[in-house]
Write a protein that holds these residues in place. Structure first.
Motif, PDB file in Angstrom:
ATOM      1  N   SER A   2       0.796  -1.233   0.004  1.00  0.00           N
ATOM      2  CA  SER A   2       0.248   0.196   0.192  1.00  0.00           C
ATOM      3  C   SER A   2       0.938   1.437   0.054  1.00  0.00           C
ATOM      4  O   SER A   2       2.034   1.103   0.165  1.00  0.00           O
ATOM      5  CB  SER A   2      -0.915   0.026   1.087  1.00  0.00           C
ATOM      6  OG  SER A   2      -0.342  -0.142   2.406  1.00  0.00           O
ATOM      7  N   ASP A  96     -12.325   5.448  -4.563  1.00  0.00           N
ATOM      8  CA  ASP A  96     -11.471   4.214  -4.871  1.00  0.00           C
ATOM      9  C   ASP A  96     -10.898   3.698  -3.643  1.00  0.00           C
ATOM     10  O   ASP A  96      -9.749   2.745  -3.692  1.00  0.00           O
ATOM     11  CB  ASP A  96     -10.547   4.342  -5.910  1.00  0.00           C
ATOM     12  CG  ASP A  96     -10.696   4.882  -7.095  1.00  0.00           C
ATOM     13  OD1 ASP A  96     -12.024   4.550  -7.586  1.00  0.00           O
ATOM     14  OD2 ASP A  96     -10.252   5.927  -7.879  1.00  0.00           O
ATOM     15  N   GLY A  98      -9.654   5.050  -0.666  1.00  0.00           N
ATOM     16  CA  GLY A  98      -8.692   5.737   0.066  1.00  0.00           C
ATOM     17  C   GLY A  98      -9.059   5.862   1.712  1.00  0.00           C
ATOM     18  O   GLY A  98     -10.255   6.054   1.845  1.00  0.00           O
ATOM     19  N   TYR A 116      -3.526   4.819   0.495  1.00  0.00           N
ATOM     20  CA  TYR A 116      -3.932   4.111  -0.722  1.00  0.00           C
ATOM     21  C   TYR A 116      -3.687   2.652  -0.796  1.00  0.00           C
ATOM     22  O   TYR A 116      -2.711   2.296  -0.328  1.00  0.00           O
ATOM     23  CB  TYR A 116      -3.801   4.970  -1.980  1.00  0.00           C
ATOM     24  CG  TYR A 116      -4.109   6.247  -1.802  1.00  0.00           C
ATOM     25  CD1 TYR A 116      -5.317   6.600  -2.534  1.00  0.00           C
ATOM     26  CD2 TYR A 116      -3.208   7.514  -1.411  1.00  0.00           C
ATOM     27  CE1 TYR A 116      -5.912   7.920  -2.315  1.00  0.00           C
ATOM     28  CE2 TYR A 116      -3.853   8.725  -1.206  1.00  0.00           C
ATOM     29  CZ  TYR A 116      -5.189   9.139  -2.007  1.00  0.00           C
ATOM     30  OH  TYR A 116      -5.581  10.313  -1.748  1.00  0.00           O
ATOM     31  N   ARG A 117      -4.367   2.110  -1.736  1.00  0.00           N
ATOM     32  CA  ARG A 117      -4.266   0.552  -2.058  1.00  0.00           C
ATOM     33  C   ARG A 117      -2.739   0.586  -3.005  1.00  0.00           C
ATOM     34  O   ARG A 117      -1.822  -0.422  -2.487  1.00  0.00           O
ATOM     35  CB  ARG A 117      -4.905  -0.012  -2.957  1.00  0.00           C
ATOM     36  CG  ARG A 117      -6.534  -0.257  -2.323  1.00  0.00           C
ATOM     37  CD  ARG A 117      -7.505  -1.148  -3.447  1.00  0.00           C
ATOM     38  NE  ARG A 117      -7.592  -0.705  -4.474  1.00  0.00           N
ATOM     39  CZ  ARG A 117      -8.528   0.025  -5.057  1.00  0.00           C
ATOM     40  NH1 ARG A 117      -9.349   0.378  -4.172  1.00  0.00           N
ATOM     41  NH2 ARG A 117      -8.226   0.638  -6.197  1.00  0.00           N
ATOM     42  N   ASP A 118      -2.434   1.469  -3.827  1.00  0.00           N
ATOM     43  CA  ASP A 118      -1.375   1.425  -4.378  1.00  0.00           C
ATOM     44  C   ASP A 118      -0.789   2.801  -4.964  1.00  0.00           C
ATOM     45  O   ASP A 118      -1.705   3.740  -4.656  1.00  0.00           O
ATOM     46  CB  ASP A 118      -1.029   0.385  -5.612  1.00  0.00           C
ATOM     47  CG  ASP A 118      -2.521   0.657  -6.486  1.00  0.00           C
ATOM     48  OD1 ASP A 118      -2.979   1.734  -6.710  1.00  0.00           O
ATOM     49  OD2 ASP A 118      -3.148  -0.492  -6.553  1.00  0.00           O
ATOM     50  N   GLU A 120      -0.911   3.669  -8.138  1.00  0.00           N
ATOM     51  CA  GLU A 120      -1.747   4.087  -9.070  1.00  0.00           C
ATOM     52  C   GLU A 120      -3.020   4.898  -8.909  1.00  0.00           C
ATOM     53  O   GLU A 120      -3.497   6.017  -9.140  1.00  0.00           O
ATOM     54  CB  GLU A 120      -2.129   2.995  -9.961  1.00  0.00           C
ATOM     55  CG  GLU A 120      -3.025   3.248 -11.201  1.00  0.00           C
ATOM     56  CD  GLU A 120      -3.373   1.939 -11.852  1.00  0.00           C
ATOM     57  OE1 GLU A 120      -4.377   2.085 -13.204  1.00  0.00           O
ATOM     58  OE2 GLU A 120      -2.731   0.987 -11.755  1.00  0.00           O
ATOM     59  N   THR A 121      -3.373   4.271  -7.414  1.00  0.00           N
ATOM     60  CA  THR A 121      -4.743   5.158  -6.970  1.00  0.00           C
ATOM     61  C   THR A 121      -4.421   6.450  -6.186  1.00  0.00           C
ATOM     62  O   THR A 121      -5.147   7.175  -6.596  1.00  0.00           O
ATOM     63  CB  THR A 121      -5.374   4.157  -5.688  1.00  0.00           C
ATOM     64  OG1 THR A 121      -5.582   2.794  -6.191  1.00  0.00           O
ATOM     65  CG2 THR A 121      -6.481   4.668  -5.185  1.00  0.00           C
ATOM     66  N   ASP A 124      -4.488   8.745  -9.093  1.00  0.00           N
ATOM     67  CA  ASP A 124      -5.655   8.989  -9.892  1.00  0.00           C
ATOM     68  C   ASP A 124      -6.177  10.116  -8.640  1.00  0.00           C
ATOM     69  O   ASP A 124      -6.913  10.956  -9.373  1.00  0.00           O
ATOM     70  CB  ASP A 124      -6.459   7.545  -9.566  1.00  0.00           C
ATOM     71  CG  ASP A 124      -6.170   6.785 -10.539  1.00  0.00           C
ATOM     72  OD1 ASP A 124      -5.557   7.171 -11.938  1.00  0.00           O
ATOM     73  OD2 ASP A 124      -6.476   5.655 -10.692  1.00  0.00           O
ATOM     74  N   ALA A 125      -5.970   9.903  -7.411  1.00  0.00           N
ATOM     75  CA  ALA A 125      -6.914  11.138  -6.631  1.00  0.00           C
ATOM     76  C   ALA A 125      -5.868  12.490  -6.774  1.00  0.00           C
ATOM     77  O   ALA A 125      -6.657  13.221  -6.777  1.00  0.00           O
ATOM     78  CB  ALA A 125      -6.521  10.546  -5.242  1.00  0.00           C
TER      79      ALA A 125
END
Length: 219
Positions: A2, A96, A98, A116-118, A120-121, A124-125
């Motif tokens: 994460s 997504d 967070g 965040y999960r990763d 990429e997430t 995006d935010a």
């Protein structure tokens, strides 16, 4: 793995801009465990009269109800006006999945820590905020690698509390469960759970999040 991100955002583009104009010495800290339906803010650095007047003058604030008054801090339950920047802020930050770990505001700036999960997430935010015209500053990014139980520096009690908090939606906005209810699920007092969280957060920041994991979003 994460990702935990520390971000800095201007109040003028998100929330409480007028409040900071009227009370520039104030510091705000989010404490949403008190209310499931609307955020609660600890206010320090100003007296009650100044805080009341600042909230009343702020068009982004529909209502601010004083819940607790201590010698140095004031706790307000805050209802933001429909369409206020803060609603967009949380929506864009936490879409997504967070999880908001901390949010503080002072000197006209919000400082937030989000898990965040990763990466990429997180990206995006970040892009959503930029697209909305928010001048967001990504201050620190840390990748947290999963480790075996014997490697973690969290105590079993701290790990149990964090796992339960994730399971019951404690870190979601709005909260899926209050701290009092979560403490009941764990069979401990509210004070004991609060202390576990504080020590766990400190351990994660000081021990689990190694400097070697810090890299820019643009690496």
């Amino acid at each position: 793995m994460s990702t935990i991100a520390d971000l800095r955002l201007p109040a003028t583009e998100t929330a409480l801009a007028t409040t900071f104009e009227r009370a520039p010495a104030a510091t705000f800290e989010l404490e949403s465990s008190v209310s499931k339906t609307r955020p609660s803010l600890w206010v320090s650095g100003v007296d009650r009269e100044t805080a009341d007047a600042a909230f009343a003058a702020d068009p982004s604030v529909e209502d601010a109800e004083l819940l607790v008054e201590t010698g140095s801090r004031l706790l307000y339950d805050v209802t933001f006006a429909e369409g206020a920047g803060t609603n967009r802020l949380w929506d864009d930050l936490l879409a997504d999945g967070g999880s908001l770990l901390e949010a503080r505001a002072s000197d006209g700036w919000w400082q937030v820590t989000v898990r965040y999960r990763d990466r990429e997430t997180l990206c995006d935010a970040y892009d959503r905020l930029v697209d909305c015209g928010v001048n967001v500053d990504l201050r620190r990014v840390t990748d947290v690698t999963d480790v075996d139980d014997h490697e973690t520096r969290l105590t079993p009690e701290q790990q149990e509390a964090l796992e339960a908090a994730l399971e019951y939606g404690y870190f979601e906005i709005p909260r899926g469960i209050s701290m009092e209810e979560l403490a009941e699920e764990l069979g401990i007092s509210h004070q004991a759970l609060s202390e576990r969280f504080r020590r766990a957060y400190e351990t994660l920041v000081d021990a689990e999040l190694e400097p070697a994991g810090e890299r820019s979003r643009f690496d």
